[in-house]
Design a protein around this motif. Sequence first.
Motif, PDB file in Angstrom:
ATOM      1  N   MET A 187      30.962  25.604 -63.582  1.00 17.98           N
ATOM      2  CA  MET A 187      31.344  25.511 -64.997  1.00 17.98           C
ATOM      3  C   MET A 187      30.318  24.690 -65.783  1.00 17.98           C
ATOM      4  O   MET A 187      29.884  25.074 -66.869  1.00 17.98           O
ATOM      5  CB  MET A 187      32.753  24.908 -65.115  1.00 17.98           C
ATOM      6  N   LEU A 203      35.603  33.649 -62.882  1.00 22.52           N
ATOM      7  CA  LEU A 203      36.523  32.513 -62.726  1.00 22.52           C
ATOM      8  C   LEU A 203      36.071  31.291 -63.516  1.00 22.52           C
ATOM      9  O   LEU A 203      36.905  30.553 -64.044  1.00 22.52           O
ATOM     10  CB  LEU A 203      36.689  32.168 -61.242  1.00 22.52           C
ATOM     11  N   GLN A 230      43.363  23.141 -73.502  1.00 25.14           N
ATOM     12  CA  GLN A 230      44.014  21.895 -73.067  1.00 25.14           C
ATOM     13  C   GLN A 230      43.402  20.691 -73.787  1.00 25.14           C
ATOM     14  O   GLN A 230      44.141  19.820 -74.287  1.00 25.14           O
ATOM     15  CB  GLN A 230      43.841  21.753 -71.555  1.00 25.14           C
ATOM     16  N   PRO A 236      41.286  28.007 -70.633  1.00 22.17           N
ATOM     17  CA  PRO A 236      42.475  27.142 -70.726  1.00 22.17           C
ATOM     18  C   PRO A 236      42.128  25.662 -70.778  1.00 22.17           C
ATOM     19  O   PRO A 236      42.835  24.880 -71.424  1.00 22.17           O
ATOM     20  CB  PRO A 236      43.278  27.480 -69.458  1.00 22.17           C
ATOM     21  N   GLY A 245      44.403  26.410 -65.233  1.00 18.93           N
ATOM     22  CA  GLY A 245      42.992  26.065 -65.352  1.00 18.93           C
ATOM     23  C   GLY A 245      42.324  25.799 -64.008  1.00 18.93           C
ATOM     24  O   GLY A 245      42.808  26.240 -62.960  1.00 18.93           O
ATOM     25  N   PRO A 246      41.201  25.073 -64.041  1.00 18.40           N
ATOM     26  CA  PRO A 246      40.411  24.850 -62.826  1.00 18.40           C
ATOM     27  C   PRO A 246      41.147  24.039 -61.759  1.00 18.40           C
ATOM     28  O   PRO A 246      40.825  24.147 -60.574  1.00 18.40           O
ATOM     29  CB  PRO A 246      39.185  24.080 -63.332  1.00 18.40           C
ATOM     30  N   ASN A 247      42.128  23.233 -62.157  1.00 20.00           N
ATOM     31  CA  ASN A 247      42.910  22.469 -61.174  1.00 20.00           C
ATOM     32  C   ASN A 247      44.244  23.142 -60.880  1.00 20.00           C
ATOM     33  O   ASN A 247      45.133  22.536 -60.289  1.00 20.00           O
ATOM     34  CB  ASN A 247      43.142  21.042 -61.678  1.00 20.00           C
ATOM     35  N   ILE A 264      37.725  17.917 -63.174  1.00 19.93           N
ATOM     36  CA  ILE A 264      37.827  19.111 -62.326  1.00 19.93           C
ATOM     37  C   ILE A 264      37.758  18.672 -60.876  1.00 19.93           C
ATOM     38  O   ILE A 264      36.768  18.078 -60.437  1.00 19.93           O
ATOM     39  CB  ILE A 264      36.713  20.132 -62.652  1.00 19.93           C
ATOM     40  N   LEU A 320      33.453  24.248 -58.107  1.00 14.83           N
ATOM     41  CA  LEU A 320      33.855  24.931 -59.343  1.00 14.83           C
ATOM     42  C   LEU A 320      33.375  24.135 -60.561  1.00 14.83           C
ATOM     43  O   LEU A 320      32.901  24.713 -61.552  1.00 14.83           O
ATOM     44  CB  LEU A 320      35.384  25.106 -59.360  1.00 14.83           C
ATOM     45  N   ASP A 369      37.321  32.025 -66.827  1.00 13.88           N
ATOM     46  CA  ASP A 369      38.787  31.942 -66.796  1.00 13.88           C
ATOM     47  C   ASP A 369      39.279  30.495 -66.716  1.00 13.88           C
ATOM     48  O   ASP A 369      40.428  30.216 -67.074  1.00 13.88           O
ATOM     49  CB  ASP A 369      39.337  32.719 -65.596  1.00 13.88           C
ATOM     50  N   ALA A 370      38.445  29.611 -66.200  1.00 10.17           N
ATOM     51  CA  ALA A 370      38.823  28.187 -66.113  1.00 10.17           C
ATOM     52  C   ALA A 370      38.457  27.440 -67.394  1.00 10.17           C
ATOM     53  O   ALA A 370      39.174  26.537 -67.828  1.00 10.17           O
ATOM     54  CB  ALA A 370      38.143  27.545 -64.903  1.00 10.17           C
ATOM     55  N   ARG A 390      47.047  23.332 -68.008  1.00 13.22           N
ATOM     56  CA  ARG A 390      46.704  22.642 -66.760  1.00 13.22           C
ATOM     57  C   ARG A 390      47.059  23.531 -65.562  1.00 13.22           C
ATOM     58  O   ARG A 390      46.297  23.636 -64.606  1.00 13.22           O
ATOM     59  CB  ARG A 390      47.454  21.304 -66.683  1.00 13.22           C
ATOM     60  N   VAL A 397      43.388  29.135 -61.446  1.00 15.19           N
ATOM     61  CA  VAL A 397      42.001  29.603 -61.295  1.00 15.19           C
ATOM     62  C   VAL A 397      41.292  28.836 -60.177  1.00 15.19           C
ATOM     63  O   VAL A 397      40.482  29.404 -59.435  1.00 15.19           O
ATOM     64  CB  VAL A 397      41.234  29.497 -62.634  1.00 15.19           C
TER      65      VAL A 397
END
Lengths: 288, 288
Positions: free
Chosen positions: B35, B112, B123, B119, A143-145, B26, B31, B115-116, A140, A148
Motif C-alpha cells: 500500500m 487488494l 475510516q 475503506p 480494511g487492511p486489518n 496496518i 500489505l 481494496d484496502a 475497520r 482485505v
Amino acid sequence: MNFKEFQKKYTPQINSFLEEHLINEIVDPKLSKIMSYSVMAGGKRLRPLLFLATLHTLAKPITAEEIRIACGIELIHTYSLIHDDLPAMDNDDYRRGRLTSHKKWGEAEAILAGDALLPMGIQWIAQGGKMSELVEIITRAVGPNGMVGGQYLDIDSTNNDSVKDDAHFINKMEWLKTGCLIKASVEMAAIYGQATDNERQALADFSYYFGRSYQIYDDLVDVIETTEEAGKATHKDEAVGKNNTYTLLGLEASRDKLRKMIADGKDSLADFEEKTLTEFFNIYEKVL
Amino acid sequence: MNFKEFQKKYTPQINSFLEEHLINEIVDPKLSKIMSYSVMAGGKRLRPLLFLATLHTLAKPITAEEIRIACGIELIHTYSLIHDDLPAMDNDDYRRGRLTSHKKWGEAEAILAGDALLPMGIQWIAQGGKMSELVEIITRAVGPNGMVGGQYLDIDSTNNDSVKDDAHFINKMEWLKTGCLIKASVEMAAIYGQATDNERQALADFSYYFGRSYQIYDDLVDVIETTEEAGKATHKDEAVGKNNTYTLLGLEASRDKLRKMIADGKDSLADFEEKTLTEFFNIYEKVL
C-alpha cells in the motif's frame, strides 16, 4: 420471534430494498444492472439479518433507516464476493449456479462493480445511521486489518506448505476473511441500538463465536456437498492448495470445533430474553 | 499565505502522516509495504491540499485531525490510480516513473491494495471528522454516480466511435472521473469548516471549475509533454481509442476552454480575502 419467523419477515424487506434502490439510486442503467446482477443473485442475507436481529434483541424498532443500514452491509459483502472471484484471485466461473460477474460482464466491469458497491454500502450505512462510529466499525472490518487483510493472507499463503500446519495463522486468516464483517454487523447494531456495556460484551462474544463458526461451516459445506455430489473427498480449496480449518483439522475435528463454538456462542446470549440470535446457529446443523 | 507557501508548509505534514500511519496502523507488514509503495510514490497531494486550503480560507485551524481527513482523501485517490492501471483497465506498466502496483507486486496484490486503501481512507475521514455527512459526501463522490461511474463510462466507450463527437457524454465522463473527488475535497472542508450558505455556494462553484479544469489540464499535459519529448502530436489516450476533451476539441480549443474555466473559477472566489485557493489555478499555466 424465532429465527425462521424473523427470516421470513425481513428477508423480503431486505430484497425489496436492494432491488428498488439499486435501480433508483444508480444513474447509469448499465452499471446498475451489473451491480444488481450480483446483489440479486440470491444468498441468505445473513449479515443484514444479523444486524436486524441484534436490534430486535435490544428491542429497537426496525424501520426503513435500519433496513438501509442492513442492506449497506449486504452491498459490501457482495463487493467482496465479486472481487474474490476475479481471475487474479480465486478465479471462479460460477457462484450460486450463475456465471460470476467477470464471466458475465467482463473483468473491468466486475472490478468496477465491486469498486462501486463498497462505497455505496458505506454510504447507506452513513445515511441510515447518521453516526460516524458505524462507519469506523465497518471500514475497520473490511480494511487492511480486516477482510482485505484476510484475503491478502489467503492469496499470499496459497500453495505455501509452510503454513499448512500453522493453526495460529489459519485461525487468524479465517477470522479476518469472514469473521470480521459478521462481527461488525452485530457491533454496529449494538452501538446503534444503544446496548448497555454488559449487552455489548455479550453481543461481542456471540459475534466472535458466530463469525468464527461461519468459516468452519463454510469450509465443511464445501467438502460435504462435494463429497455427496462427486463421490470423492476432495474439494476445490484443497485442490488449489488453499489452507483452512478443514485442511488443518480434517472432518471430525472440524465438526467438534464447530460444535464447541456453537455451544459457547449460545452461552454468551444466555442473559437475553429474546432468542432469535441464538437460533441463527441452527443454520450450521446441516454439516454436523 | 500564497499557494507556494501553503504547499511548502503542508505537503511535508501530509507526507509524514501518510508514511507514519501506513506503517503504524496496518498490522501486516507486507500489505503495508504494498500500500505504501503506491501512496508514497510522489504526487502533488492536490486533493488533501485543497481540503486544507479550503479550511484555511475559512480561517479554521489545521491540526492532526484535519491532516488525518486530508490524508484519507489521498488514500482514496491512490486506490483509484492502482485500479485504473490494472491490466483489465488501462493496463499501464509505469506511473510517475515507477512500476505500477500490479507490475511490481502482482495483480491480486494490486487489487487488494486498492481494496484496502479505499475503506482505510474513508475510516480516516470518519475518525478525523466525526461527522457522518463527510462520509456521505466522499462515498457519493467515489461511488457509481461519481468516480467509479466515470471510469465505467470510460472503459465502456473506449474505441466506441459513436461517442467521439458527443461533447455531453465526454464532459460527463470527465467530470465523474476526476471532478467529483476534487469537488468532494472542497465540499467536505466547507461542511467541516462550517461555511455559511454563501461561502458554501462560492466554494461549490470554485470546486466545479477547478475539478473540470483538472481533467482538461491532465489531457493537455499528456499531449504537450509527448509532443515535446517524442516530437510528434500523438499521445496514449488517442492511440488506445480514448475519448476526452482534447480528442474532442483539439489543442487550441481545449486551451481556450481551460482559460475560460480558470477565469470563472477565480471569479467565484472573489469574496474571500484569503487568496490561497485562487492560486491553485497557477498549476495549470504550464499547458497554456
